[in-house]
Design a protein around this motif. Structure first.
Motif, PDB file in Angstrom:
ATOM      1  N   SER A   1       0.826  -1.208   0.000  1.00 30.29           N
ATOM      2  CA  SER A   1       0.000   0.000   0.000  1.00 30.29           C
ATOM      3  C   SER A   1       0.858   1.256   0.000  1.00 30.29           C
ATOM      4  O   SER A   1       2.014   1.245   0.415  1.00 30.29           O
TER       5      SER A   1
ATOM      6  N   GLU B   1       0.471   0.244  12.550  1.00 30.78           N
ATOM      7  CA  GLU B   1      -0.654  -0.700  12.525  1.00 30.78           C
ATOM      8  C   GLU B   1      -0.755  -1.487  11.225  1.00 30.78           C
ATOM      9  O   GLU B   1      -1.449  -2.496  11.167  1.00 30.78           O
ATOM     10  N   ASN B   2      -0.102  -1.024  10.155  1.00 27.30           N
ATOM     11  CA  ASN B   2      -0.245  -1.633   8.826  1.00 27.30           C
ATOM     12  C   ASN B   2       1.128  -1.919   8.238  1.00 27.30           C
ATOM     13  O   ASN B   2       1.722  -1.068   7.585  1.00 27.30           O
TER      14      ASN B   2
ATOM     15  N   LEU C   1      -0.622   4.843  11.557  1.00 32.80           N
ATOM     16  CA  LEU C   1      -1.007   3.929  10.473  1.00 32.80           C
ATOM     17  C   LEU C   1       0.153   3.030  10.076  1.00 32.80           C
ATOM     18  O   LEU C   1      -0.037   1.841   9.810  1.00 32.80           O
TER      19      LEU C   1
ATOM     20  N   LEU D   1      -3.677   4.318   1.869  1.00 32.23           N
ATOM     21  CA  LEU D   1      -4.094   4.754   3.190  1.00 32.23           C
ATOM     22  C   LEU D   1      -3.742   6.232   3.263  1.00 32.23           C
ATOM     23  O   LEU D   1      -2.802   6.682   2.601  1.00 32.23           O
TER      24      LEU D   1
ATOM     25  N   HIS E   1       1.894  -3.621   5.763  1.00 31.90           N
ATOM     26  CA  HIS E   1       1.895  -3.814   4.319  1.00 31.90           C
ATOM     27  C   HIS E   1       2.149  -2.509   3.550  1.00 31.90           C
ATOM     28  O   HIS E   1       2.179  -2.513   2.334  1.00 31.90           O
TER      29      HIS E   1
END
Length: 124
Positions: A7, A47-48, A44, A33, A50
């Motif tokens: 992402s 937490e992510n 973010l 995102l 990817h």
């Protein structure tokens, strides 16, 4: 099985810029995102896992893009992520200033879509 494309995280305080960048990227198949400030963006990122690249506005209230890049590069969990400076600052020397501050690439506003996409392809 195909590996999902990482992402793109867009950090920009202007919702119009986020809308335009997100629209362009989604039409090219990228997952996005978004965050309106650096603190939300870093949250973010934590937490992510990817997220593969960051498009960072340089001129934001509070923590600006320059300060954000310094924070990211010092962070052992996040410092490997490429950061693209996306900025309206397009005077002589601005690109060099962004690169010196830690940006891996630089795109001035209005965004040259082909340039941005070639940068994404290079890093993702």
């Amino acid at each position: 099985m195909d590996t999902p494309v990482p992402s793109v995280l867009i950090i920009d305080d202007d919702s119009r810029n986020i809308f335009a960048l997100r629209l362009i990227l989604k039409t090219k198949g990228y997952s996005c995102l978004t965050a309106a400030d650096v603190q939300s963006g870093i949250q973010l990122l934590r937490e992510n896992r990817h997220i593969g690249i960051i498009l960072m506005d340089m001129m934001m209230p509070g923590t600006d893009g320059y300060e954000a890049m310094a924070l990211l590069k010092k962070d052992t969990a996040l410092g490997h992520l490429p950061v693209v400076a996306v900025t309206a600052q397009a005077m002589p020397g601005d690109r060099e200033k962004c690169i010196a501050a830690g940006a891996d690439a630089y795109v001035s506003k209005p965004v040259n879509v082909e340039l941005m996409l070639s940068i994404l392809e290079r890093y993702l």
